[in-house]
Scaffold this motif. Structure first.
Motif, PDB file in Angstrom:
ATOM      1  N   GLU A 168       0.828  -1.213   0.000  1.00 20.41           N
ATOM      2  CA  GLU A 168       0.000   0.000   0.000  1.00 20.41           C
ATOM      3  C   GLU A 168       0.857   1.256   0.000  1.00 20.41           C
ATOM      4  N   LYS A 172       1.990   1.744  -3.549  1.00 21.10           N
ATOM      5  CA  LYS A 172       0.889   2.289  -4.346  1.00 21.10           C
ATOM      6  C   LYS A 172       0.711   3.777  -4.075  1.00 21.10           C
ATOM      7  N   ASP A 173       0.802   4.161  -2.801  1.00 22.71           N
ATOM      8  CA  ASP A 173       0.635   5.560  -2.420  1.00 22.71           C
ATOM      9  C   ASP A 173       1.740   6.420  -3.023  1.00 22.71           C
ATOM     10  N   VAL A 192      -0.728   5.740   5.696  1.00 21.98           N
ATOM     11  CA  VAL A 192      -1.343   4.887   4.679  1.00 21.98           C
ATOM     12  C   VAL A 192      -2.098   3.742   5.345  1.00 21.98           C
ATOM     13  N   TYR A 248      -3.878   0.037   5.443  1.00 16.67           N
ATOM     14  CA  TYR A 248      -3.700  -1.264   4.813  1.00 16.67           C
ATOM     15  C   TYR A 248      -4.498  -2.293   5.613  1.00 16.67           C
TER      16      TYR A 248
END
Length: 241
Positions: free
Chosen positions: A18, A21-22, A216, A218
């Motif tokens: 994650e 992805k961020d 973030v 997850y």
């Protein structure tokens, strides 16, 4: 140039995915990793594979140090040692070779990257250093900014040439002062210890001197289930709550 600085993935591949992805959504391709990609978490080999495949520049943390030099296993508390001994059995030969070649520090973008404390310690915690030690380290450093991990807690330490000050970082964006030197703790991707279970990392713009702290989300439950399934100490699961 904007770059991402991550640390302490600790085998938490779900959190790491994650974060990647961020960072991609933010347009960041240049990433530094401050070590401890392994230990505690259930997918150490996967974490190393992801670091390698994305050509992320990385260094040794204290967990990698213990893999490379088993005498350092005595440095860990009993539960962490059990976990690390289990982790070593979960690593492929390719991952072990990769870990063996990791340096203790990196420099780039007018910054230094160290796991624990500058100039190159993977074992010294930032909170252990008194103002005199911080002053000496920052005064001697060629680079005005040093990024560290190891404590799993976000923190910024600044030195304006007269005194040292420090404060916790939160989800925020701040501008750094060209007249100051900094040690910045980027928190932990895989096992934060600051009261929230978000994965943490920072984005740094080395031209604008802008620092953005990213939180973030997850699937924490996924990692917890895998910790139990791997037979790792259950304390590592509790910490993720």
């Amino acid at each position: 140039m904007k770059l991402a600085v991550i640390s302490d993935i600790h085998g938490n591949a779900a959190a790491f995915r994650e974060v990647l992805k961020d960072a991609e959504k933010a347009g960041i391709s240049n990433i530094y990793c401050l070590g401890d990609s392994i230990g505690y978490g259930p997918e150490p080999d996967e974490a190393i594979r992801m670091v390698r495949e994305r050509s992320i520049l990385s260094i040794q943390g204290n967990h990698e140090l213990a893999v490379n030099q088993p005498g350092y296993l005595d440095w860990f508390n009993p539960i962490a040692r059990i976990s690390l001994e289990k982790t070593i059995t979960m690593l492929s030969g390719q991952s072990l070779d990769y870990i063996a070649a990791l340096p203790f520090f990196l420099t780039g973008n007018n910054c230094r990257f160290v796991h624990g404390f500058p100039p190159d310690s993977p074992t010294t915690y930032l909170f252990e250093a008194d103002p005199e030690q911080v002053d000496a380290a920052m005064t001697k450093a060629e680079e005005p900014i040093c990024f560290v991990g190891h404590t799993h807690e976000l923190m910024i330490v600044s030195h304006d040439g007269r005194e040292v000050s420090r404060r916790p970082l939160k989800r925020e964006t701040i501008m750094l002062d060209t007249g100051c030197r900094y040690i910045i703790n980027v928190g932990s991707v895989g096992q934060p210890r600051d009261g929230t279970n978000h994965a943490k990392y920072v984005i740094f713009d080395d031209q604008a001197l802008e620092l953005e702290v990213r939180f973030v989300e997850y699937n924490v439950t996924e990692t917890i289930d895998k910790i139990y399934a791997a037979g790792l100490p259950e304390q590592h699961a509790w910490r993720l709550f």
